[in-house]
Design an enzyme around this catalytic site. Structure first.
Site, PDB file in Angstrom:
ATOM      1  N   ASP A  14       3.820   7.150  33.984  1.00 20.46           N
ATOM      2  CA  ASP A  14       4.364   6.088  34.819  1.00 20.46           C
ATOM      3  C   ASP A  14       3.508   5.838  36.049  1.00 20.46           C
ATOM      4  O   ASP A  14       3.728   4.862  36.764  1.00 20.46           O
ATOM      5  CB  ASP A  14       5.804   6.425  35.227  1.00 20.46           C
ATOM      6  CG  ASP A  14       6.804   5.501  34.565  1.00 20.46           C
ATOM      7  OD1 ASP A  14       6.427   4.837  33.590  1.00 20.46           O
ATOM      8  OD2 ASP A  14       7.958   5.442  35.030  1.00 20.46           O
ATOM      9  N   ASP A  26      20.122  10.816  32.335  1.00 23.51           N
ATOM     10  CA  ASP A  26      20.400  11.683  31.198  1.00 23.51           C
ATOM     11  C   ASP A  26      21.890  11.950  31.042  1.00 23.51           C
ATOM     12  O   ASP A  26      22.441  11.848  29.946  1.00 23.51           O
ATOM     13  CB  ASP A  26      19.632  13.003  31.341  1.00 23.51           C
ATOM     14  CG  ASP A  26      19.751  13.595  32.739  1.00 23.51           C
ATOM     15  OD1 ASP A  26      20.440  13.011  33.597  1.00 23.51           O
ATOM     16  OD2 ASP A  26      19.143  14.658  32.983  1.00 23.51           O
TER      17      ASP A  26
END
Length: 756
Positions: free
Chosen positions: A165, A470
């Site tokens: 990223d 998550d």
């Protein structure tokens, strides 16, 4: 046998004996048949489930705590304190959901290997996420990549995807070097059955003497690794790729002077193509597919942090390899066991229950935990009891790393009873397109505009808008009808990582967790709302334990402020020591902490580690979780947008020295440290003044309990006082923190005199 000489009673007794004997034999035969059938069933299963023992005794103990906590009578002089006590009581009740019924699972790898040959095993796609080459050193990332490529699993069924990223050419260069070293490392691991397949971890814990006659080969592989690591670190330190290196791979043409972390085009590079017959290791075996991805970043498009990165990986992997099973890893969490994939597949491929399972979570373990767990990073109680308690309620958390997923569950599919997995899904390595055509097709999937008008981040993939993507994703998947498993291997840890070694990094990490978890609770994804009629009530309670970490900072803060102030002013908060009403409070307090202590010891903690946990819980609640909760409030008021703080994985020598000596490392004048020091000094003033009242005014019967609590808090804050008044190293607290905290604590005492 002649029965003619028997009288009636004797005959009746003999008849009874014979009938009992025949019945016993018959029951024994039926039992053998049942056990045989059970053995046959067990032989057909790929995993078994066992319930933890002694839960009945614990339930009895918990009922006594509940009964005593509910008793009482007066004694409270402040409604805020009463509210705080109610908050703690409700939270304690929620924690019982993960201790009432605890389930453990055991996979049968030997049955899996007998039942499925290599051709019948599903493809596995492994995702490794990194975001910043400064905070997450590329040499560390490459160790995770190499250990993932080295699994004891058919290479043709294995694909590794690295999401960068940061869009850094330094990370791309490191991956190129790792791909070359993998040709030597993978066969070395398989040839000598190496279990620790991270080169750094392996060479740090093993020496050539363990290889005996193969010392020369061991030394050769180690030198290759050290050369690779040295070259990577040298170029990362320079911050640029030499022209001589750029010319060695066309992939570097993707970077130019205008490429930045937040502004770059989509980059996809297939570094090792699993279809290439020339992509082989030293032993002539095929290498796993290896792909580098940097999704497009533009300042006017949201990128959704790690959730966006994983969703991009899901799309690209479906284009290239399309493995039915996905394993996601943080860049610092390397695989530590060669057969972990087989263990996970035992759950997914079980013919009875496997089709219900969406994901299998393994615990996060760390290789740098000190003997007494200075920063309470090991989470041994959570791993052994609490996460297993989730399974007792019908599900498991999704913990962000070390988790195997069924691809369908991440693709938005709802579970149906008639669903059967398609393990014969053909991987796209048979695709006739060239590598360049695959790359161009994949780039379109990671452009900024691809997700516009789609369900990505909502119904498909990881959920957007929440820092702990998550947890909320696992909640959404479970609400779609899927089951999940938490498996804690007993023989060998499946994954190992690096825990924070400085206090400020730890607090930043928990601030992100606290904000994200509380954000879930106060959103549409609240377990009691989103999970209504979808989750069991026990599972709703279990999720809420972690989502209330941040809000619980408020009653904790109330106690830490009001307790010393009321003691300073001589105002009792609890019944007198001589009053019978004190018994429920004393019992609930002492029994709960005694159980917590024994529970920690049973999970492998030391006594000092348990004490460190109490200290860290106090510090986190009054800083990280407090700030996280404030951020959640501001976020709900639309005062600012969600941000994602990357945890710094780079280590300084000073912090390492303090960590190894089990000394807290502060080293800055952070606002969190100022709050921590202020509360420590305030309680120190309260304890000193309370002891003075105890000695001079004989006020022990009114203030005895709260004086004891103040002293207990002072003992917990011992490292703060040392960092303020005694230590002179770089890890101590600056004078600025001492002056500000002393002023604030003194102001609190003055205001207490005026208000109370």
């Amino acid at each position: 046998m002649d029965f003619r000489g028997l009288d009636c009673d004797s005959a009746l007794n003999l008849y009874t004996i014979l009938m009992i004997t025949f019945r016993t034999v018959d029951q024994w035969e039926r039992r053998r048949e049942r056990e045989g059938a059970a053995d046959d069933d067990k032989a057909s299963l790929l995993f078994e489930t066992k319930e933890a023992q002694w839960r009945g005794a614990y339930k009895l103990f918990a009922c006594t705590i509940f009964a005593e906590g509910g008793g009482g009578g007066g004694g409270w002089v402040n409604m805020v304190v009463m509210w705080s006590e109610v908050c703690f009581g409700v939270f304690w009740i929620l924690t019982q959901s993960v201790r009432w019924t605890i389930l453990y699972y055991s996979p049968f790898k030997h049955i899996l290997s007998r039942r499925y040959d290599e051709e019948k095993l599903p493809g596995v796609d492994i995702f490794v996420c990194t975001a910043d080459p400064t905070l997450e050193p590329p040499s560390m990332v490459m160790n995770t990549v190499l250990s993932a490529m080295s699994y004891n699993y058919p290479s043709s069924k294995l694909s590794v995807y690295v999401s960068d990223d940061g869009g850094s050419e330094l990370t791309f260069y490191a991956l190129l070097r790792a791909s070359l070293f993998s040709k030597h490392w993978i066969p070395f691991c398989k040839r000598f059955n190496v279990q620790t397949r991270s080169p750094q971890a392996y060479f740090s814990s093993h020496h050539s003497g363990t290889m005996h006659q193969n010392d020369q080969q061991w030394s050769y592989i180690k030198k290759l690794y050290e050369d690779m690591k040295s070259e990577i670190e040298s170029i990362v330190e320079k911050g640029r790729i030499p022209y001589s290196v750029r010319n060695q791979h066309r992939g570097f043409s993707e970077w130019n002077d205008n490429t930045t972390k937040q502004n770059h085009q989509p980059i996809v590079q297939v570094i090792i193509d699993g279809r290439d017959t020339n992509a082989i290791d030293d032993d002539g075996f095929q290498l796993p597919t290896l792909v580098y991805i940097a999704r497009e970043k533009r300042s006017n498009f949201p990128h959704h942090f790690k959730a966006g990165a994983v969703n991009a990986l899901i799309r690209v992997s479906s284009e290239i390899s399309n493995g039915p099973i996905i394993l996601n890893l943080d860049c610092d969490m390397y695989p530590n066991s060669a057969d972990t994939i087989q263990e996970a597949l035992c759950f997914f491929m079980d013919e009875t229950r496997g089709h219900q399972i969406a994901y299998v979570l393994f615990p996060q373990r760390f290789n740098n935990i000190t003997k007494n767990d200075l920063y309470s990073n090991a989470y041994l109680v959570s791993h052994k009891i609490e996460f297993a308690g989730f399974c007792g309620n019908g599900g498991s958390l999704y913990g962000g790393t070390g988790c195997f997923h069924r691809r369908e569950s991440l693709s938005g599919m709802h579970f149906k009873d008639y669903y059967k997995p398609k393990w014969d899904t053909k991987p796209k390595i048979e695709d006739k397109r060239t590598t360049n055509e695959l790359i161009e097709a994949s780039k379109a999937l990671v452009s900024c505009t691809y997700e516009e008008g789609t369900q990505w981040g909502k119904e498909i993939g990881l959920v957007y808008g929440i820092p702990v993507e998550d947890i909320v994703t696992g909640l959404v998947i479970t609400c779609k009808g899927w089951k999940s498993i938490y498996y804690n291997p007993l023989e060998r840890n499946a994954f190992m990582g690096v825990a924070p070694t400085t206090f400020d990094v730890l607090l930043v990490q928990h601030k992100r967790w606290g904000q994200g978890l509380s954000q879930i609770f106060f959103s549409k994804y609240c377990p009691f709302i989103y999970g209504h009629n979808k989750l069991s009530f026990g599972l709703q309670m279990a999720y809420s334990i972690y989502m209330l970490w941040a809000p619980l900072s408020l009653p904790t803060l109330c106690y830490l402020i009001l307790l010393p102030i009321f003691t300073f002013r001589g105002i009792p908060l609890f019944p007198q020591i001589t009053s019978p009403w004190i018994i429920p409070y004393l019992y609930a307090f002492l029994a709960n902490y005694a159980y917590s202590f024994l529970e920690a010891l049973s999970c492998g903690n030391t006594a000092k580690a348990w004490w460190s946990t109490q200290r860290m819980t106090l510090f986190r609640r009054t800083t990280s979780y407090l700030f996280g909760f404030i951020d959640t409030i501001f976020l709900n008021l639309n005062l600012f947008q969600t941000k994602f703080d990357v945890t710094d994985k780079a280590l300084s020598q000073d912090s390492l020295d303090c960590y190894e000596r089990e000394v807290l490392y502060f080293g800055s004048s952070s606002l969190m440290f100022i709050i921590m020091a202020t509360l420590a000094l305030l309680n120190l003033f309260g304890a000193i003044w309370g002891i003075k009242r105890l000695l001079v005014d004989s006020s022990w019967s009114h203030l005895g309990l709260q004086i004891v609590l103040c002293v207990l808090i002072v003992v917990l804050n011992k490292p703060i006082y040392e960092a303020l008044f005694i230590r002179t190293d770089r890890g101590s607290l600056p004078l600025e923190v001492l002056f500000k905290s002393a002023a604030l604590a003194s102001l609190g005492c003055i205001l207490a005199s005026l208000i109370c």
